[in-house]
Design an enzyme around this catalytic site. Structure first.
Site, mmCIF file in Angstrom:
data_model
loop_
_atom_site.group_PDB
_atom_site.id
_atom_site.type_symbol
_atom_site.label_atom_id
_atom_site.label_comp_id
_atom_site.label_asym_id
_atom_site.label_seq_id
_atom_site.Cartn_x
_atom_site.Cartn_y
_atom_site.Cartn_z
ATOM 1 N N LYS A 1 0.815 -1.222 0.000
ATOM 2 C CA LYS A 1 0.000 0.000 0.000
ATOM 3 C C LYS A 1 0.850 1.274 0.000
ATOM 4 O O LYS A 1 0.395 2.325 -0.466
ATOM 5 C CB LYS A 1 -0.946 0.003 1.194
ATOM 6 N N ASP B 1 -10.487 2.741 1.727
ATOM 7 C CA ASP B 1 -10.741 2.077 3.005
ATOM 8 C C ASP B 1 -11.566 2.959 3.941
ATOM 9 O O ASP B 1 -12.528 2.501 4.562
ATOM 10 C CB ASP B 1 -9.427 1.710 3.692
#
Length: 279
Positions: A67, A103
Site C-alpha cells: 500500500k 478504506d
C-alpha cells in the site's frame, strides 16, 4: 475511461480472498464486461513487475505489503491517499496512473448503514494500517481519540503524533492502560477475535459495557465475541464485511463512475459471508 477491462488485487501473500467474488458481482450489477484476478507478487520482484502490470490493466486494488511501496510507481495520488500516504486502489487512465484510498470511505459507509455516528469520545484498539486510517477519519470528524495498542504501544504514540501534525486541534491520547469512562464508539482495528482465534475478545466485559457503539474491522467470523457482547449490552454494532464490500464499490465509482443501491450492497454483504463459509 479505463484503458483495459482487466482488474486485479495486488499483494503478497494473497491466499484465499473474497475480492474476485465481490468485484465479479459489482461488475454484474453495473452491467460491465470485465475480469478480476488475484495478482500475487513476491517482494523481491515487485519493483521489476509492477510497471509492466500497470500498463496491462484498467485498475487494481492493493493490499499488504504494497500500500505504500506502490506510491513511487504512480503518476499521482489523490484525496485521502495523499493524507494517509497509503493507496489501496489504482485507476489507470489516459492521463496516467492515479492512486486512491477507499478504506476510509468504506468505513464511513459501514457506519452510516448501521446508523452509528462518528462523534464524541472514540477508543481505537490497534495502531497499524487499519487503525491509522480509521483514526484519521475520527480526527477529521472532530472526535476525541484514545489510541490503545497493547502489542505495539509505541505505534500508538506515533499515530497520535501524526494526527496532531495533520489535523488541527485534534484531541488524541496514546495510552498503555485502558482508561476509565464511557466511549461513544469503540473501533477494533486489531486482529484479536479473528478466525481461528474466535474465542478472544480485545476488551474486558466491564469496559465494553461502557461503549455505546462498536465497529470491528474483522469480518471472519461474522459476529466476533466483541460484537456479540456489545450487542447483548444494547450497543449498536457493525462488522468488517460491510467496510470490505463498500470500499470495493467505491473503487468501481473511481474506475467507472458506477453507483450502487444500498440494498444491493447489503445483499452482497450477506452473500460474501456465505462465500466465506466455502473457503
Amino acid at each position: 475511461m479505463p484503458m483495459s477491462s482487466a482488474y486485479c488485487l495486488i499483494g503478497h501473500p494473497l491466499g484465499h480472498s473474497l475480492s474476485p467474488f465481490i468485484h465479479k458481482r459489482l461488475f454484474e450489477l453495473s452491467g460491465r464486461d470485465a475480469s478480476y484476478r488475484l495478482q500475487d507478487i513476491a517482494p523481491e520482484s515487485f519493483e521489476r513487475d509492477i510497471p509492466a502490470l500497470l500498463r496491462q490493466i484498467g485498475g487494481c486494488n492493493v493490499t499488504i505489503p504494497y500500500k505504500q511501496k506502490i506510491l513511487p510507481f504512480l503518476d499521482r495520488i489523490e484525496g485521502k491517499a495523499a493524507l494517509y500516504q497509503t493507496v489501496n486502489t489504482v485507476a489507470v487512465t489516459e492521463s496516467g496512473t492515479v492512486g486512491y484510498n477507499t478504506d476510509a470511505d468504506g468505513f464511513l459507509c459501514a457506519l452510516r448503514e448501521a446508523a452509528i455516528p462518528l462523534e464524541g469520545r472514540v477508543l481505537i484498539l490497534g495502531a497499524g494500517g487499519a487503525g491509522t486510517v480509521l483514526a484519521f477519519e475520527a480526527a477529521l470528524a472532530g472526535c476525541r481519540i484514545v489510541s490503545y495498542d497493547p502489542f505495539a504501544p509505541e505505534a500508538s504514540v506515533r499515530l497520535c503524533n501524526r494526527l496532531r501534525e495533520a489535523v488541527p486541534h485534534v484531541e488524541c491520547e496514546a495510552v498503555t492502560v485502558l482508561p476509565d469512562g464511557a466511549f461513544d464508539l469503540l473501533i477494533n482495528a486489531s486482529p484479536v477475535g479473528m478466525y481461528p482465534h474466535t474465542d478472544a475478545c480485545p476488551l474486558p466485559d466491564d469496559r465494553l459495557a461502557q461503549c455505546a457503539a462498536v465497529f470491528d474491522v474483522i469480518y471472519n467470523p461474522r459476529q466476533t465475541q466483541l460484537l456479540q457482547k456489545a450487542a447483548a449490552n444494547g450497543a449498536k454494532t457493525a462488522g468488517g464485511m460491510a467496510m470490505l464490500v463498500w470500499q470495493a464499490a467505491i473503487a468501481h465509482k473511481l474506475w467507472f463512475g458506477a453507483d450502487f443501491q444500498p440494498a444491493d450492497i447489503a445483499a452482497l454483504i450477506d452473500d460474501c459471508y456465505a462465500e466465506l463459509a466455502s473457503f
